[in-house]
Structures are given as structure tokens and as C-alpha cells.
Design an enzyme around this catalytic site. Structure first.
Site, PDB file in Angstrom:
ATOM      1  N   GLY A 559       0.772  -1.105   0.049  1.00 13.40           N
ATOM      2  CA  GLY A 559      -0.265  -0.032   0.441  1.00 13.40           C
ATOM      3  C   GLY A 559       0.886   0.923   0.092  1.00 13.40           C
ATOM      4  O   GLY A 559       0.676   2.179  -0.561  1.00 13.40           O
ATOM      5  N   ASP A 560       1.921   1.632   0.542  1.00 11.41           N
ATOM      6  CA  ASP A 560       2.595   2.374   0.537  1.00 11.41           C
ATOM      7  C   ASP A 560       3.242   2.354  -0.668  1.00 11.41           C
ATOM      8  O   ASP A 560       3.319   3.547  -1.352  1.00 11.41           O
ATOM      9  CB  ASP A 560       3.698   2.067   1.297  1.00 11.41           C
ATOM     10  CG  ASP A 560       3.667   2.162   2.982  1.00 11.41           C
ATOM     11  OD1 ASP A 560       2.644   3.290   3.092  1.00 11.41           O
ATOM     12  OD2 ASP A 560       3.981   1.699   3.751  1.00 11.41           O
ATOM     13  N   ILE A 561       4.253   1.701  -1.602  1.00 16.68           N
ATOM     14  CA  ILE A 561       4.284   1.957  -2.703  1.00 16.68           C
ATOM     15  C   ILE A 561       3.388   2.277  -3.357  1.00 16.68           C
ATOM     16  O   ILE A 561       4.401   3.271  -4.447  1.00 16.68           O
ATOM     17  CB  ILE A 561       5.107   0.017  -3.174  1.00 16.68           C
ATOM     18  CG1 ILE A 561       5.972   0.134  -2.277  1.00 16.68           C
ATOM     19  CG2 ILE A 561       5.253   0.386  -4.957  1.00 16.68           C
ATOM     20  CD1 ILE A 561       7.319   0.460  -2.098  1.00 16.68           C
TER      21      ILE A 561
END
Length: 787
Positions: A559-561
Site C-alpha cells: 500500500g505504501d508503494i
């Protein structure tokens, strides 16, 4: 008079179609070129695939195999700015000599290298790119992330590539851009390869527990929750207080558990106590109570539950799609654009609805308006022209992963990125022992491979922004920057006196990109989020598993990527908008919306969608099969009966190709035990690489499931493309960096410098950018503002 929207001609494929959808969301005119029988997605999932991927586009039909097919396409391209080309062999003949064209080739493995002609599907590219190796239980098979995440990583990178090409075209002609889906995946693994690069180890598949951060998947009374112990002493104390209040703390009140190293060492015990507490409560109620205490927990929702999410609804995330059969609701775009306006209504085109475009006279290539003067691109004396974002200055207020991943992309393509950090507000990826990846002691903030990977090509200033003087220095820097990026919680910048209106007072045309978990508006704008909790809320975690009662979840920072990639896309789009209009804007990116926009057709499919392991709804067989060696696996996709016949010949079972039990995909799904048994028996006797080569020689998508070691040491395609790049860090020494998956042939990005030592550029930046005198800098350092 404003410039017309850029025209994109899309030759679609599974790895290119998301790029076209994203460009629709940015306001581009996207023209889908379909074969006479219509794009194949019109026949997938009852037409839902076409509705999702191609609503909002225009449609022309061209038979590219016909004698005049290439000429028809060329007429269309004469008036286009971008050719989004997902075809296997490319449309170079139609694009030849069209200097204005930004030609983005999106392929499974890239245009060069020994595997450039290999067949790739989402599953196979996820295997060869390293994604599959880090999802699933450690003692079970690798598990695919749902909704074609490898394809979607390629798509968002292709959209970024298209905008980088437009940006570079302001100072020169168009160019060919090579996007490798495998490289896009390999660049998006969080610590997947970094643990090997910096600690000589390959972590096992983590199951439902994050390999670094004390978070994971927990069972609730009515489903699952994503969450854990948090990343700060305050969060641990707040969780412990809650457990005490409910008399559920067991032995966790003992002083030994105040030590985060001790908690990590005995995490299984700590998690068991927390699970006993969580397991008695409904997921939504527990998440609300946790968030009231500012603890990062979220209910694991399925896609059909997303319309009930009050945050998504309040921010008008969803789109209304009009098709001949009526109106439907679909997932929206990852951020509102431009200037806070979000596309919420799309029309599904019929085949050839815009056939007249083939006969329109070509438009003149767009030119750079006077609103933004961009210096001419000049070849360097000893090398290629400058990268696409050369001349853009970014003030980087981000930390951990999502924000730094965004600014890493900008820096890789030439932006001057000034990272503002401080020992007084430590970034966990510099300072936290549990996130430290290094062969040496885990106490030096300059040796962490995690930090050094996502902060290469940047400068570092050590500035304490908790002081009035620190804020004054920050304001001075803002006045001389083009872009500000931050991923704080939603109220931090306003509390610092640096909300968007204040920023506009300092710098009227500033591009401000905020990346909070939920966005700056809406009833949950104050919710605390990590990558795993955002994935939980988006539907991604709930679909990652083998079935409704066997959810594994996505634990690493996918999700961060995704949020970082979408924020980079938003930043470049905002710079292009400013070049056209002279106006900056605030991109209020919600990490939840960014990952929800990567959920494909899951909402259109209704309540039936659920975890499906590694299978495909139409193809058979598709799966991951154990091969020779410890924890070695082969991913295989069979897309049609011709490939099935070829596979049967390769594995020495030609009779299965004509057996009525296995002759069609539908029949093979019914007889999965027979089919998987035959294929699995063959694969088990040989190495995954050897099996893949035999299958690929017959045009069958197949590939070994590669972990960090295999990506770095053995993958011939990544090696041929020069993906891993060695740079010398002044403290950590020499090490390999994950490379840039987008190759611009005229204005390439790259890894120019290693990550900075903490505060290494403080004096130079304050002197050269903010215009401070040496005496002023010395005074600030004496007062502890610079540290």
C-alpha cells in the site's frame, strides 16, 4: 486560451490498460484502438472488464493486420501526443518519424534482454519480479496478490512514463520509453530484496505478520482486523492502557515489555495476548475504538463493503459509469485532479463510436506555452541530455516509505530533492532498530539499507521544525521550491502554520502534495494508518487468501508503494498543469483511495468476489507448483486451448489435450485435481528455471518464483537491463540499489548519488537555496535549530 488536452492513442494490453485509465482520470483524451471484433475485455467477466478499464475513453476500430491498417493508425498518431503501446511487437512502423510522439512501450519484461520475448501474465510477472515470494505462509505455496497487482504496477509506471515524456518534450522531441513490468514489480518489494542486499538473508514468507514492523492480521469476532503494536512508544503505551482497562493485559504490564527489542524478540507471545483481546470484538467496532485512541487498526473489508465506507463516500471517490445497459457504480481514481476536481462520471464507448477520428486532419504538435519557461535541453558535454525533471526543486517533508518512495521517483528522474529531517523527529527507517537493514550495528542512522534505498539522489538538511526559527527557515525554503511533498497526518501542516493557503502566500504557484492515510477531509481524516491498515480498508487484504475462511492478507508495504507511485504521478501531472495554466494546486492524496483505485473490477463483480488463491476466473490451469529444491516453485498460466495442447506435449501427457475431461478451460477447472496433478508431477522433477524455459519455448507463460537472492544474483533479464546499480555510500560503503523500471531513451533517469548522510547538505542548501548567511547558519546551529 487553454491548450487542448493531450491526446493518447492506446493499443491496449493487460499491462497497459491501467495507464490509459489513469490518464482518463487526469483529463487526457484517450483513444482506444480496438480490432474489428472489439477489445478482448468486452468479452471478459461479462463485459465488466471493459467497463472498468475503458470507460471514459473514445473508441476506433482498426484492423492492424489489414493492408491499410498501419496507415490508418499512422493518421491517428499524427494528431496524438502519446502512444500507449501494449502490443507484443510494437507499433514502431506506424510511429516512425513522428517526432512529436511520446511512445510508451509496456511489455512484461522490457524491450531488451534475453527474456524480452517471454510471455508474461500477472501471475508469471509477479513470480519473476519477486512479489509472490513474499506473500503467503512460510510452509505453504507463494500466494498471488489479487486484482492483478503486477499488471497495475506496470500501468501506473507507464502513466508516469507518459507524463515524463511530455515534460521532456517541452525541451525537445518525443521519444521511445521502455517500461518493463517485471522491473516495476522488482522495484516495489519494500524490504523484499533489501534484506539480501544489506544483510545477506532471504526472509521467509511472512504469513500474516509483517517481517519488520510489529503489525499483522488478527481475527475478530466477525472477520479480520489489520493492526498491531504501532511504531512509537506512545502507541504501545496507549494499547497497554487499553488492555489494562479491560483487564486483558496478562503479563504485558511487566517492565520488560517496555523495551521494543524485547517485544520484537518475543512477538509471538505479545501477539497472542493482543489476539485474545481482539478476537472477542466485532471488527468495525474494534477499529473505531482503536482509532479513538489514535491506534493504527482497521477492519478488513471486502470490495462490496467499500461503498459503505463513510470516508470514501464523503470524498466522492466512486464513479458513475454509463453503459448501454444502464448506470453502475465503479471504483474511482486515486486522487482528485486538477485543482481538487474529481472525475465521477464516465461513459462506456461502443466499438468504433469515434471512427471519425481516423479522418480528422492531424493537429499540430502542442508547444510549450509561455506560462512556464523551461530551459532548452542541451546535451551534456560528456553524456546524454538532462533527465525529464531537471530544474524542478522538491522540498521533501516525508518519512518512512510512502512519501520517500514518491520523492525517490522524482529524484531518479532529475528533480532536486531536499529532504528535511531531524534527530528530534527521527525517521524510523533511519533510527528504529526493528527497521534497520545493515551488516553492521543497528545503531548508526546512516547505514540503514531501508532508508538508503528510498532516499538516493536526495540532499539532507537537519532542521528542527518544532521551533519557531525552524519554521521560519522552512518558509524560506518553500519560497524557492516548485513542489512540497509530505505524508504527515492530516492536521500537522495546518498546526505548523503551513496549510495550503499559507503555502500559497509564501509561493503562489507551489505544487503541494499531501499523502495522509485518509486524506485531509472526511469523517475519518484523523484516522492513523500504516500500509497494512490501508490495505485492510481497501479490500486488498480481504481478497488475499485461499478462500473465505483462509485469509492470509498482504503484510508488506504494498500500500505504501502504491501511494508513492500515485503521488509521483500526481506531482508530475500538477507540474504539467502548472506549465499549461501558470497555477499550482494542492493534491490531497488519500493513501486509502490510492490503493482502492488498484482494486480492478472487484466492485463491479458484486458480492461474489472473494479470495481465490492463485487461480484465474477464465484460464486453466493457472497456479504455482512445487519444483525441485527447497521452497522452489514455478508459476504457470495457460490462457487458451492451444497453449494447453502445447503444455501437454511438453510434460509428456499429449493424451490430456484431447481428453474430454480436460479439453476446455471450463472442463479443466472442474478436473483441477487431475490437471494440477499431472502438471505438478512433471514440475516436481526439475528446476523451476528449466521448466520455465521449456514452457516458454512453446509460448506458454511460466516463470520461477524468485526471492531477493535470485533477483539480485541470477535473473538474466534484470542483469541485462542493468537493473541493480552499485553506488558507494560515504558511511555504509558500496552496495547495490534497486534500479529505475522506466527507461527514457532520450532523457533517462538513474541513480546518480547514494542517499545522504543525515544533515550532510544543511549548510549548502541554506546558503544556496534559502540565501542565509554563514553567520545566520552558525547562529541557528548554536541555538539547536540545525541538528
Amino acid at each position: 486560451m487553454s491548450e487542448p488536452a493531450p491526446r493518447v492513442v492506446e493499443l491496449s494490453s493487460p499491462f497497459a490498460r491501467f495507464a490509459g485509465r489513469l490518464l482518463v482520470g487526469l483529463g487526457h483524451e484517450v483513444v482506444l484502438v480496438e480490432p474489428p471484433e472489439g477489445d478482448e475485455t468486452r468479452r471478459e467477466q461479462g463485459g465488466d472488464a471493459f467497463v472498468h478499464w475503458h470507460a471514459g475513453k473514445r473508441s476506433v476500430t482498426v484492423d492492424l493486420a489489414a493492408p491499410d491498417g498501419t496507415a490508418q493508425l499512422r493518421r491517428l498518431l499524427r494528431g496524438a501526443d502519446i502512444l500507449l503501446d501494449g502490443t507484443e511487437h510494437g507499433a514502431e512502423s506506424a510511429a516512425e518519424g513522428l517526432d512529436q510522439l511520446v511512445h510508451v512501450r509496456v511489455t512484461p519484461f522490457g524491450l531488451v534482454g534475453p527474456r524480452s520475448d517471454w510471455q508474461g501474465t500477472d501471475l508469471v510477472v509477479a513470480a519473476l519480479g519477486g512479489m509472490l515470494a513474499q506473500v503467503g505462509d512460510p510452509d505453504g505455496p507463494p500466494l498471488r496478490l489479487p486484482e492483478n497487482q503486477a499488471e497495475q504496477l506496470a500501468g501506473v509506471n507507464a502513466a508516469i512514463a507518459a507524463l515524463l515524456g511530455l515534460r521532456a518534450r517541452r525541451r525537445g522531441p518525443g521519444q521511445l520509453i521502455d517500461v518493463s513490468a517485471q522491473a516495476c514489480v522488482a522495484a516495489a518489494l519494500e524490504a523484499g530484496a533489501l534484506a539480501y542486499l544489506h544483510e545477506d538473508r532471504v526472509p521467509p514468507r511472512p504469513g500474516s505478520v509483517h517481517p519488520l514492523v510489529p503489525h499483522g492480521l488478527f481475527r475478530a469476532a466477525d472477520g479480520h482486523l489489520g493492526g498491531g503494536l504501532g511504531g512509537s512508544p506512545r502507541m504501545w503505551d496507549a494499547l497497554l492502557d487499553w488492555l489494562r482497562e479491560e483487564k486483558a493485559d496478562a503479563d504485558l504490564a511487566e517492565p520488560r515489555w517496555q523495551d521494543p527489542v524485547e517485544r520484537k524478540k518475543h512477538q509471538d507471545h505479545v501477539f497472542k495476548v493482543v489476539q485474545d483481546f481482539v478476537g472477542t470484538r466485532p471488527k468495525a467496532e474494534f477499529a473505531r475504538q482503536a482509532q479513538a485512541r489514535k491506534l493504527p487498526w482497521a477492519a478488513v473489508d471486502l470490495p462490496h463493503e467499500l461503498p459503505d465506507n463513510p470516508q470514501l463516500a464523503a470524498r466522492d471517490f466512486f464513479t458513475r459509469v454509463t453503459a448501454p445497459e444502464g448506470e453502475r457504480s465503479d471504483l474511482g481514481f486515486p486522487f482528485a485532479f486538477p485543482e481538487g476536481r474529481r472525475r465521477t462520471e464516465l461513459v462506456v464507448p461502443g466499438p468504433g463510436d469515434d471512427q471519425g477520428l481516423l479522418d480528422d486532419p492531424p493537429c499540430a504538435a502542442r508547444t510549450t506555452p509561455a506560462s512556464e519557461a523551461v530551459p532548452a535541453l542541451e546535451p551534456a558535454a560528456d553524456g546524454p541530455v538532462r533527465p525529464a525533471l531537471d530544474g524542478v526543486r522538491v522540498l521533501d517533508l516525508t518519512w518512512v516509505l510512502a512519501g520517500p518512495y514518491c520523492t525517490k521517483i522524482l529524484a531518479d528522474h532529475g528533480a532536486e530533492v531536499i529532504k528535511v529531517e531531524s534527530a528530534g523527529r527521527p525517521d524510523p527507517t533511519r533510527f528504529a532498530p526493528f527497521m534497520h537493514l545493515s551488516r553492521g550495528p543497528h545503531t548508526d542512522p546512516n547505514t540503514n539499507g531501508y532508508f538508503n534505498e528510498v532516499n538516493r539522489n536526495k540532499q539532507s538538511i537537519a532542521l528542527d521544525t518544532r521551533t519557531e526559527e525552524g519554521i521560519a527557515v522552512l518558509r524560506g525554503l518553500i519560497a524557492h521550491c516548485d513542489v512540497i511533498v509530505e505524508n504527515f497526518s492530516s492536521t500537522v501542516m495546518t498546526k505548523l502554520g503551513l496549510g495550503y493557503e499559507a503555502l500559497r502566500t509564501i509561493n503562489p504557484d507551489i505544487v503541494y502534495v499531501s499523502m495522509s492515510g485518509m486524506g485531509h477531509t472526511g469523517p475519518r481524516n484523523g484516522w492513523v494508518s500504516y500500509a497494512d491498515t490501508v490495505s485492510a480498508s481497501s479490500g486488498l487484504t480481504g481478497l488475499t487468501g485461499w478462500g473465505p475462511d483462509d485469509v492470509v492478507g498482504v503484510i508488506y508495504g504494498h500500500g505504501d508503494i502504491v501511494a508513492g507511485l500515485q503521488a509521483a504521478l500526481a506531482t508530475i501531472a500538477a507540474l504539467e498543469h502548472r506549465a499549461e495554466t501558470g497555477r499550482g494546486q494542492h493534491i490531497d492524496l488519500s493513501q486509502l483511495e490510492a490503493i482502492a483505485a488498484h482494486m480492478g473490477t472487484s466492485l463491479l463483480c458484486g458480492t461474489e468476489v472473494g479470495p481465490a488463491g492463485n487461480t484465474h476466473p477464465a484460464w486453466s490451469p493457472q497456479g504455482v507448483y512445487r519444483s525441485l529444491g527447497a521452497d522452489r516453485w514455478l508459476a504457470v498460466s495457460v490462457r487458451d486451448d492451444t497453449e494447453w495442447t502445447a503444455l501437454c506435449e511438453v510434460i509428456g501427457r499429449p493424451e490430456l489435450a484431447t481428453d474430454e475431461r480436460t479439453r476446455t478451460a471450463e472442463a479443466r477447472r472442474r478436473e483441477s485435481a487431475l490437471v494440477d496433478g499431472a502438471l505438478g508431477t512433471w514440475v516436481r522433477t526439475m528446476s523451476a528455471d528449466s521448466a520455465a524455459e521449456l514452457l516458454q519455448a512453446r509460448g506458454i507463460p511460466a516463470g520461477a518464483v524468485q526471492d531477493g537472492r535470485e533477483l539480485v544474483e541470477h535473473d538474466p533479464q534484470l542483469r541485462a537491463r542493468g537493473f541493480y546499480v552499485r553506488k558507494e555510500h560515504p558511511v555504509a560503503g558500496a552496495f547495490l540499489h534497486e534500479g529505475v523500471p522506466i527507461t527514457l531513451t532520450r532523457t533517462p533517469g538513474g541513480i546518480r548519488e547514494p542517499a545522504p548522510v543525515l544533515g550532510a547538505d544543511t549548510d549548502a542548501v541554506l546558503r544556496e537555496v534559502a540565501g542565509l548567511t554563514p553567520e545566520r547558519i552558525q547562529h541557528l546551529r548554536a541555538d539547536g535549530v540545525l541538528r
